[in-house]
Scaffold this motif. Structure first.
Motif, PDB file in Angstrom:
ATOM      1  N   LEU A 134     -12.401   1.307 -10.585  1.00 56.81           N
ATOM      2  CA  LEU A 134     -10.998   1.477 -10.935  1.00 56.81           C
ATOM      3  C   LEU A 134     -10.780   2.774 -11.709  1.00 56.81           C
ATOM      4  CD1 LEU A 134     -10.020  -2.136 -12.040  1.00 56.81           C
ATOM      5  CD2 LEU A 134      -9.495  -0.984  -9.871  1.00 56.81           C
ATOM      6  N   ALA A 135      -9.629   3.372 -11.483  1.00 54.28           N
ATOM      7  CA  ALA A 135      -9.257   4.589 -12.203  1.00 54.28           C
ATOM      8  C   ALA A 135      -9.057   4.278 -13.686  1.00 54.28           C
ATOM      9  CB  ALA A 135      -7.978   5.166 -11.604  1.00 54.28           C
ATOM     10  N   ASP A 174       0.859  -1.182   0.000  1.00 54.87           N
ATOM     11  CA  ASP A 174       0.000   0.000   0.000  1.00 54.87           C
ATOM     12  C   ASP A 174       0.897   1.235   0.000  1.00 54.87           C
ATOM     13  OD1 ASP A 174      -1.686   2.114   0.568  1.00 54.87           O
ATOM     14  OD2 ASP A 174      -2.581   1.192   2.336  1.00 54.87           O
ATOM     15  N   PRO A 175       0.870   2.045  -1.062  1.00 59.66           N
ATOM     16  CA  PRO A 175       1.757   3.210  -1.116  1.00 59.66           C
ATOM     17  C   PRO A 175       1.425   4.264  -0.065  1.00 59.66           C
ATOM     18  CG  PRO A 175       0.218   3.267  -2.922  1.00 59.66           C
ATOM     19  CD  PRO A 175       0.038   1.939  -2.241  1.00 59.66           C
ATOM     20  N   LEU A 189      -4.993  -0.793  -3.633  1.00 62.69           N
ATOM     21  CA  LEU A 189      -5.729   0.323  -3.028  1.00 62.69           C
ATOM     22  C   LEU A 189      -5.619   1.640  -3.805  1.00 62.69           C
ATOM     23  CD1 LEU A 189      -5.139  -0.477   0.738  1.00 62.69           C
ATOM     24  CD2 LEU A 189      -7.193  -0.892  -0.635  1.00 62.69           C
ATOM     25  N   PRO A 190      -4.467   2.011  -4.342  1.00 56.52           N
ATOM     26  CA  PRO A 190      -4.420   3.262  -5.106  1.00 56.52           C
ATOM     27  C   PRO A 190      -5.035   3.161  -6.498  1.00 56.52           C
ATOM     28  CG  PRO A 190      -2.282   2.240  -5.146  1.00 56.52           C
ATOM     29  CD  PRO A 190      -3.138   1.430  -4.189  1.00 56.52           C
ATOM     30  N   ALA A 191      -5.485   1.972  -6.890  1.00 59.73           N
ATOM     31  CA  ALA A 191      -6.089   1.789  -8.206  1.00 59.73           C
ATOM     32  C   ALA A 191      -7.522   2.316  -8.265  1.00 59.73           C
ATOM     33  CB  ALA A 191      -6.071   0.312  -8.598  1.00 59.73           C
ATOM     34  N   ALA A 193      -8.618   7.822  -5.640  1.00 60.83           N
ATOM     35  CA  ALA A 193      -7.489   7.673  -4.713  1.00 60.83           C
ATOM     36  C   ALA A 193      -6.421   8.660  -5.161  1.00 60.83           C
ATOM     37  CB  ALA A 193      -6.948   6.254  -4.726  1.00 60.83           C
ATOM     38  N   GLU A 194      -5.984   9.477  -4.286  1.00 57.64           N
ATOM     39  CA  GLU A 194      -5.017  10.514  -4.627  1.00 57.64           C
ATOM     40  C   GLU A 194      -3.609   9.933  -4.628  1.00 57.64           C
ATOM     41  OE1 GLU A 194      -5.738  13.556  -5.688  1.00 57.64           O
ATOM     42  OE2 GLU A 194      -7.841  12.986  -5.530  1.00 57.64           O
TER      43      GLU A 194
END
Length: 108
Positions: free
Chosen positions: A83-84, A11-12, A45-47, A51-52
């Motif tokens: 999803l982005a 997780d970034p 999670l950032p996908a 999500a910033e």
């Protein structure tokens, strides 16, 4: 041309060196390699749309193929429609296929 499968499981938002791993994907692509960034476990999670995560957006815009593990998404209640742009949900078989085809694989 070299082919790379980069697997990001962290997780970034919790792991500070994830951005460096994303940068590696962009650098390999810029150098002429075929690159896929496979997001798995908490790496998905950032996908999510909204999500910033500027670093992941830069990976997508660089032309790196970015995919997220379907199982990991389901386990975190993230649907495909969430999803982005530029990120696709795929099965883990994608990694197996890349390995069978001779892709160099790096797991983070």
């Amino acid at each position: 041309m070299s082919s790379f499968m980069l697997i990001s499981s962290r997780d970034p938002f919790e792991c500070g060196d994830t951005e460096n791993f994303y940068r590696l994907a962009v650098d390999l692509k810029t150098g002429g390699s075929d690159v896929t960034l496979f997001l798995v476990q908490n790496g998905v999670l950032p996908a999510r749309d909204g999500a910033e995560n500027l670093a992941l957006r830069q990976v997508v815009h660089s032309g790196v193929r970015v995919v997220a593990d379907e199982f990991s998404l389901r386990e975190r209640a993230v649907g495909r429609s969430e999803l982005a742009d530029g990120i696709a949900a795929v099965s883990l078989e994608r990694v197996v296929d890349a390995l069978a085809a001779g892709a160099k694989t790096i797991w983070h």
